[in-house]
Design a protein around this motif. Structure first.
Motif, PDB file in Angstrom:
ATOM      1  N   THR A 124      -8.449  -4.813   2.234  1.00 44.16           N
ATOM      2  CA  THR A 124      -6.997  -4.986   2.707  1.00 44.16           C
ATOM      3  C   THR A 124      -6.092  -5.151   1.173  1.00 44.16           C
ATOM      4  N   THR A 155       1.054  -1.695   0.198  1.00 42.97           N
ATOM      5  CA  THR A 155       0.539  -0.005   0.363  1.00 42.97           C
ATOM      6  C   THR A 155       0.730   0.783  -0.379  1.00 42.97           C
ATOM      7  N   SER A 206       1.326   3.856   2.464  1.00 43.61           N
ATOM      8  CA  SER A 206       1.519   3.435   3.577  1.00 43.61           C
ATOM      9  C   SER A 206       2.488   2.118   3.855  1.00 43.61           C
ATOM     10  N   SER A 207       3.056   0.677   3.071  1.00 45.54           N
ATOM     11  CA  SER A 207       4.001  -0.178   3.046  1.00 45.54           C
ATOM     12  C   SER A 207       3.157  -0.991   3.380  1.00 45.54           C
ATOM     13  N   ARG A 208       1.766  -1.197   4.243  1.00 41.70           N
ATOM     14  CA  ARG A 208       1.178  -2.238   4.166  1.00 41.70           C
ATOM     15  C   ARG A 208       1.376  -3.113   2.753  1.00 41.70           C
ATOM     16  N   THR A 209       2.109  -5.327   3.752  1.00 41.38           N
ATOM     17  CA  THR A 209       2.146  -5.890   2.250  1.00 41.38           C
ATOM     18  C   THR A 209       1.545  -6.876   2.634  1.00 41.38           C
ATOM     19  N   SER A 210       1.545  -7.730   1.066  1.00 38.54           N
ATOM     20  CA  SER A 210       0.767  -8.933   1.289  1.00 38.54           C
ATOM     21  C   SER A 210       1.523  -9.849   0.217  1.00 38.54           C
TER      22      SER A 210
END
Length: 123
Positions: free
Chosen positions: A103, A52, A54-58
């Motif tokens: 998400t 994302t 904001s650097s949220r990852t999956s």
């Protein structure tokens, strides 16, 4: 004009590492979710990792613990660090600008694709 330019891939031995980068232009990078996909011969393109703004990852289950996606908003660049590479990781890797729903694990659309870069892992 949107451009996503991947770095050169390469040939690496099993167990080795490789880091891909993708430089973006023509988009507001800091507010854009980014992803890496790959396509092996005879297979469908699959999502490898996403991040994302904001650097949220999956991550795909097949690469969890081995690959890491990151971004540098100052450089308009997204990276994919690939460790413990295996022959089954051999594919053309594509950078993409994406939208997600709720998400980052759920990509709702791909807006732009890079040209792709070949990664070959020898056994």
């Amino acid at each position: 004009q949107v451009q996503l330019v991947e770095s050169e891939g390469g040939l690496v031995q099993a167990g080795g590492s490789l880091k891909l980068s993708c430089a973006a232009s023509g988009i507001i990078f800091r507010v854009t979710a980014m992803a890496w996909y790959r396509q092996a011969p005879g297979k469908e393109r699959e999502l490898v990792a996403a991040i994302t703004p904001s650097s949220r990852t999956s991550y795909a289950d097949s690469v969890k613990g081995r690959f890491a996606i990151s971004r540098d908003n100052a450089k308009n660049t997204v990276y994919l660090q690939m460790n413990s590479l295996q022959p089954e990781d051999t594919a053309v890797y594509y950078c993409a600008a994406v939208h997600y729903r709720g998400t980052i694990a759920i990509i709702s659309s791909v807006d732009h694709w890079g040209q792709g870069t070949q990664v070959t892992v020898s056994s």
